[in-house]
Design an enzyme around this catalytic site. Sequence first.
Site, PDB file in Angstrom:
ATOM      1  N   SER A 171       0.840  -1.181   0.000  1.00 42.81           N
ATOM      2  CA  SER A 171       0.000   0.000   0.000  1.00 42.81           C
ATOM      3  C   SER A 171       0.885   1.245   0.000  1.00 42.81           C
ATOM      4  O   SER A 171       1.724   1.409  -0.880  1.00 42.81           O
ATOM      5  CB  SER A 171      -0.952  -0.042   1.189  1.00 42.81           C
ATOM      6  OG  SER A 171      -1.978   0.904   1.054  1.00 42.81           O
ATOM      7  N   ASP A 340      -8.639  -6.730  -4.859  1.00 41.12           N
ATOM      8  CA  ASP A 340      -8.337  -5.383  -4.368  1.00 41.12           C
ATOM      9  C   ASP A 340      -9.106  -4.337  -5.171  1.00 41.12           C
ATOM     10  O   ASP A 340      -8.896  -4.189  -6.373  1.00 41.12           O
ATOM     11  CB  ASP A 340      -6.829  -5.126  -4.475  1.00 41.12           C
ATOM     12  CG  ASP A 340      -6.361  -3.916  -3.676  1.00 41.12           C
ATOM     13  OD1 ASP A 340      -7.192  -3.053  -3.338  1.00 41.12           O
ATOM     14  OD2 ASP A 340      -5.149  -3.843  -3.400  1.00 41.12           O
ATOM     15  N   HIS A 373      -7.943  -5.388  -0.399  1.00 39.01           N
ATOM     16  CA  HIS A 373      -6.643  -4.748  -0.214  1.00 39.01           C
ATOM     17  C   HIS A 373      -5.913  -5.258   1.026  1.00 39.01           C
ATOM     18  O   HIS A 373      -4.686  -5.380   1.029  1.00 39.01           O
ATOM     19  CB  HIS A 373      -6.852  -3.230  -0.118  1.00 39.01           C
ATOM     20  CG  HIS A 373      -5.582  -2.452  -0.021  1.00 39.01           C
ATOM     21  ND1 HIS A 373      -4.649  -2.424  -1.036  1.00 39.01           N
ATOM     22  CD2 HIS A 373      -5.095  -1.649   0.961  1.00 39.01           C
ATOM     23  CE1 HIS A 373      -3.643  -1.644  -0.693  1.00 39.01           C
ATOM     24  NE2 HIS A 373      -3.879  -1.166   0.518  1.00 39.01           N
TER      25      HIS A 373
END
Length: 395
Positions: A171, A340, A373
């Site tokens: 991320s 995601d 995610h």
Amino acid sequence: RYRGKCMTRHDYPATGAWFPGMPVGGRKFAHFPHDRPFALDGGKVLSSVSIAYESWGTLNEDATNAILICHAWTGDSHVSGAAEEGNPTPGWWEGVVGPGKAIDTNKWFVVCSNVIGGCQGSTGPATAHPEDGQLYGSRFPVITIRDMVRAQVRLTDMLGIRKWHSVVGGSMGGMQVLEWAVTFPDRVKTIIPIATCAQATAQQIAWGAIGRRAIRLDPKWRNGEYYDAATGEGPWEGLAIARMLSQVTFRSDNVFNERFGRALVDMDADYNGLGLWDRFEVEGYLDHHGDRLIRRFDTNSYLIIGKAMDLHDIARGRGTLDTAMSRIKAPTLVLGISSDILYPTYQQKQIHSMLTEKGVDSTYVEIDSPHGHDAFLINFDQVGAPIKSFLERTF
């Protein structure tokens, strides 16, 4: 199940930041020299910067076994280890980093630092300003991912490490990984960006903008000057809403449906006589995550770091994205997550394909997970196996 009532608690601290005098846990501190101000992308300067970090394992004689792990938005330096005073929760990558694990601390010297702008020991909005001793608050400047990386480079020098064997992160951590490889290509041997992007997209920026708006509209935020607020009088509502919004993007539609469906908090209720504010179970789940963040994070840091993510663009100031990517020479393992919705796999595939076209040794692995995610923080087996193999192949 999450059956609590709507968030109406009044025991929330004004900030969940760590302050000097609190238990340090596993933290160590690197203090930049007072006579070496830290210049930021935005043209401003920070003085007397401190970086909080943790380390595991032993650095070998030629300092070739060092791995830097970069944390995500609301992460910190506590990657591995049990909960303890100063670190109230276990390491956020406990399933990946540690003795005998994918990133084996019996072999590797592993470092993770809290980013500048953070709230868990590194210089940020909840830090005392060196000029007057008052907390920065609204005076803390906007920073970029590139600023975070330059601060990590200073830490790297202070640790006596010339080149990281690998820089790893998911991320926002993956954004730092890419900036390392582009800005300091001679300081990284390999990189592992996970569930990330080369440039923040309009939709990703939109999610961040809504969260910032929720905080700005909280009257208890007080334009960032809330640190003297009494218990329960800080901007907890705005921060909680921002976190709830983010939490929706961290998971997939399938997971929400399978876990909560359309269940009501009152399992005996039917659709006769329902009130406007009667709640579904998924709302309790969101409250739970808002509650957790309020207690361990700082609202101003949430704003500062989120803005840095929105500004992320490795092409900024470098012409085109193609030009920026051409600076990466390090063998690369790119990890994407099938479900995601925040950082869709096309963004990781783009990174991989651009590197491959330029002759870089790049491998793309897709994690097949329903968790969205957050899968890189959940599916440790799927994340750890390719990382372990890649590190062993490149050592």
